[in-house]
Design a protein around this motif. Sequence first.
Motif, PDB file in Angstrom:
ATOM      1  N   GLU A  44       0.839  -1.192   0.000  1.00 45.19           N
ATOM      2  CA  GLU A  44       0.000   0.000   0.000  1.00 45.19           C
ATOM      3  C   GLU A  44       0.876   1.244   0.000  1.00 45.19           C
ATOM      4  N   LYS A  45       0.564   2.178  -0.898  1.00 46.29           N
ATOM      5  CA  LYS A  45       1.362   3.393  -1.007  1.00 46.29           C
ATOM      6  C   LYS A  45       1.078   4.360   0.138  1.00 46.29           C
ATOM      7  N   ASP A  46      -0.096   4.258   0.709  1.00 48.75           N
ATOM      8  CA  ASP A  46      -0.482   5.187   1.775  1.00 48.75           C
ATOM      9  C   ASP A  46      -0.926   4.394   3.000  1.00 48.75           C
ATOM     10  N   THR A  47      -0.481   4.849   4.147  1.00 45.93           N
ATOM     11  CA  THR A  47      -0.863   4.198   5.398  1.00 45.93           C
ATOM     12  C   THR A  47      -2.043   4.892   6.074  1.00 45.93           C
ATOM     13  N   SER A  48      -2.419   6.058   5.567  1.00 43.93           N
ATOM     14  CA  SER A  48      -3.537   6.801   6.155  1.00 43.93           C
ATOM     15  C   SER A  48      -4.154   7.687   5.079  1.00 43.93           C
ATOM     16  N   VAL A  49      -5.325   8.233   5.401  1.00 39.08           N
ATOM     17  CA  VAL A  49      -6.005   9.134   4.466  1.00 39.08           C
ATOM     18  C   VAL A  49      -5.186  10.402   4.266  1.00 39.08           C
ATOM     19  N   ALA A  50      -4.554  10.883   5.315  1.00 41.78           N
ATOM     20  CA  ALA A  50      -3.727  12.089   5.208  1.00 41.78           C
ATOM     21  C   ALA A  50      -2.556  11.870   4.256  1.00 41.78           C
ATOM     22  N   ASP A  51      -1.935  10.676   4.326  1.00 41.47           N
ATOM     23  CA  ASP A  51      -0.829  10.377   3.413  1.00 41.47           C
ATOM     24  C   ASP A  51      -1.314  10.310   1.967  1.00 41.47           C
ATOM     25  N   ARG A  52      -2.489   9.770   1.780  1.00 37.71           N
ATOM     26  CA  ARG A  52      -3.044   9.667   0.426  1.00 37.71           C
ATOM     27  C   ARG A  52      -3.310  11.041  -0.161  1.00 37.71           C
ATOM     28  N   LEU A  53      -3.886  11.938   0.619  1.00 40.46           N
ATOM     29  CA  LEU A  53      -4.163  13.287   0.130  1.00 40.46           C
ATOM     30  C   LEU A  53      -2.868  14.063  -0.125  1.00 40.46           C
ATOM     31  N   ALA A  54      -1.862  13.823   0.698  1.00 34.89           N
ATOM     32  CA  ALA A  54      -0.569  14.489   0.490  1.00 34.89           C
ATOM     33  C   ALA A  54       0.070  13.998  -0.815  1.00 34.89           C
ATOM     34  N   ARG A  55      -0.013  12.695  -1.089  1.00 37.51           N
ATOM     35  CA  ARG A  55       0.552  12.160  -2.335  1.00 37.51           C
ATOM     36  C   ARG A  55      -0.243  12.669  -3.546  1.00 37.51           C
ATOM     37  N   MET A  56      -1.544  12.816  -3.390  1.00 36.25           N
ATOM     38  CA  MET A  56      -2.371  13.349  -4.457  1.00 36.25           C
ATOM     39  C   MET A  56      -1.960  14.780  -4.804  1.00 36.25           C
ATOM     40  N   LYS A  57      -1.617  15.555  -3.774  1.00 36.78           N
ATOM     41  CA  LYS A  57      -1.200  16.934  -4.001  1.00 36.78           C
ATOM     42  C   LYS A  57       0.127  16.997  -4.751  1.00 36.78           C
ATOM     43  N   VAL A  58       1.043  16.101  -4.409  1.00 40.62           N
ATOM     44  CA  VAL A  58       2.334  16.061  -5.101  1.00 40.62           C
ATOM     45  C   VAL A  58       2.138  15.679  -6.568  1.00 40.62           C
ATOM     46  N   ASN A  59       1.318  14.670  -6.825  1.00 45.09           N
ATOM     47  CA  ASN A  59       1.062  14.251  -8.205  1.00 45.09           C
ATOM     48  C   ASN A  59       0.323  15.326  -8.996  1.00 45.09           C
ATOM     49  N   TYR A  60      -0.531  16.085  -8.310  1.00 45.67           N
ATOM     50  CA  TYR A  60      -1.248  17.159  -8.990  1.00 45.67           C
ATOM     51  C   TYR A  60      -0.280  18.236  -9.486  1.00 45.67           C
ATOM     52  N   MET A  61       0.737  18.537  -8.704  1.00 44.00           N
ATOM     53  CA  MET A  61       1.719  19.539  -9.112  1.00 44.00           C
ATOM     54  C   MET A  61       2.524  19.050 -10.321  1.00 44.00           C
ATOM     55  N   LYS A  62       2.674  17.734 -10.470  1.00 42.31           N
ATOM     56  CA  LYS A  62       3.448  17.189 -11.586  1.00 42.31           C
ATOM     57  C   LYS A  62       2.590  16.948 -12.831  1.00 42.31           C
ATOM     58  N   GLU A  63       1.418  16.365 -12.637  1.00 40.46           N
ATOM     59  CA  GLU A  63       0.633  15.873 -13.771  1.00 40.46           C
ATOM     60  C   GLU A  63      -0.715  16.557 -13.949  1.00 40.46           C
ATOM     61  N   ARG A 111     -13.644  15.828  -7.241  1.00 41.91           N
ATOM     62  CA  ARG A 111     -13.049  16.247  -5.977  1.00 41.91           C
ATOM     63  C   ARG A 111     -12.534  17.688  -6.166  1.00 41.91           C
ATOM     64  N   PRO A 112     -13.222  18.682  -5.584  1.00 43.32           N
ATOM     65  CA  PRO A 112     -12.814  20.075  -5.798  1.00 43.32           C
ATOM     66  C   PRO A 112     -11.484  20.426  -5.128  1.00 43.32           C
ATOM     67  N   ASN A 113     -11.241  19.845  -3.944  1.00 41.52           N
ATOM     68  CA  ASN A 113     -10.054  20.218  -3.169  1.00 41.52           C
ATOM     69  C   ASN A 113      -9.350  18.958  -2.659  1.00 41.52           C
ATOM     70  N   PHE A 114      -8.242  19.157  -1.984  1.00 42.43           N
ATOM     71  CA  PHE A 114      -7.485  18.031  -1.436  1.00 42.43           C
ATOM     72  C   PHE A 114      -8.081  17.600  -0.096  1.00 42.43           C
ATOM     73  N   ASP A 115      -9.296  17.054  -0.161  1.00 45.50           N
ATOM     74  CA  ASP A 115      -9.959  16.525   1.027  1.00 45.50           C
ATOM     75  C   ASP A 115     -10.847  15.364   0.599  1.00 45.50           C
ATOM     76  N   ASN A 116     -11.641  14.838   1.508  1.00 45.28           N
ATOM     77  CA  ASN A 116     -12.446  13.653   1.219  1.00 45.28           C
ATOM     78  C   ASN A 116     -13.792  13.969   0.584  1.00 45.28           C
TER      79      ASN A 116
END
Length: 287
Positions: A112-131, A208-213
């Motif tokens: 699993e790439k993420d151990t928590s929901v917070a980690d998943r949203l943080a990774r989503m933000k990083v990927n958003y800046m790239k792609e 998903r409008p923002n980096f939240d659930n």
Amino acid sequence: MRGSLAHVRPLSPPFVLSVNTASVAHTSIYFARLREDGTLLPKPSPSRKPTTSLFLLLAAASSGDHRSPRRKRKSESSARRRKEMVSASSSSVVNVYPLANYTFGTKEPKMEKDTSVADRLARMKVNYMKEGMRTSVEAIMLVQEHNHPHVLLLQIGNTFCKLPGGRLKPGENEIDGLKRKLCSKLGVNSPSFPPNWQVGECVGVWWRPNFDNVMYPYCPPHITKPKECKKLFIVHLTEREYFAIPRKLKLRAVPLFEIYDNVQRFGPVISTIPLQLSRFQFNMVSS
């Protein structure tokens, strides 16, 4: 000039109203312009109505179809519409086979790439800046038990459930990407069991409008750069399938009545699946 003029009364010069009495069966009233010598100009030829060309009539007769081309085109258009309606109705039928028809095995666990929901949203933000915006696809696969449809859900731990699927690669086709994800999540790593994922139509789109659930089945009008677009596709299962589930995951068959409106348990996306499937006709196949 044939016939005689009767009751000629001047109107507004130089026009007169003339009645042709030569033919009683075909009496016609027309305007004629007087010549300088007082005689009438010839009666103008009546405008001819458009008629079907002789060539088209001969072609229809030689083909054995004696209908006019206009009526023939109308008949062909009606037949085409009936064919489209039959095709649409057949595509709205989903064959649902018993859960006992399918074989479930296990395979090596995936990290699993993420151990928590917070980690998943943080990774989503990083990927958003790239792609840019994240695009994900998920599959709705149905089986039946006790003559009622069940949705196959992947369960992580004891509480969290999700649909099989995942994020697309940049520029990847949605159908191809979903098949790739299904092979990764549930496919068997053996040439003896080739996958046969029959991806159907898209039944739901979530934003998903923002980096939240928080996700919506529409993009809010004030959001110009949404962070994720998730599409749900119905995947038609064949009568026999073999699934390989990674260890530490469970594949559950959850009935529609348990999913419906159960936001607290399954979240807003999964809990609306029964509503999204309500336009389909379920054909419960017993074997």
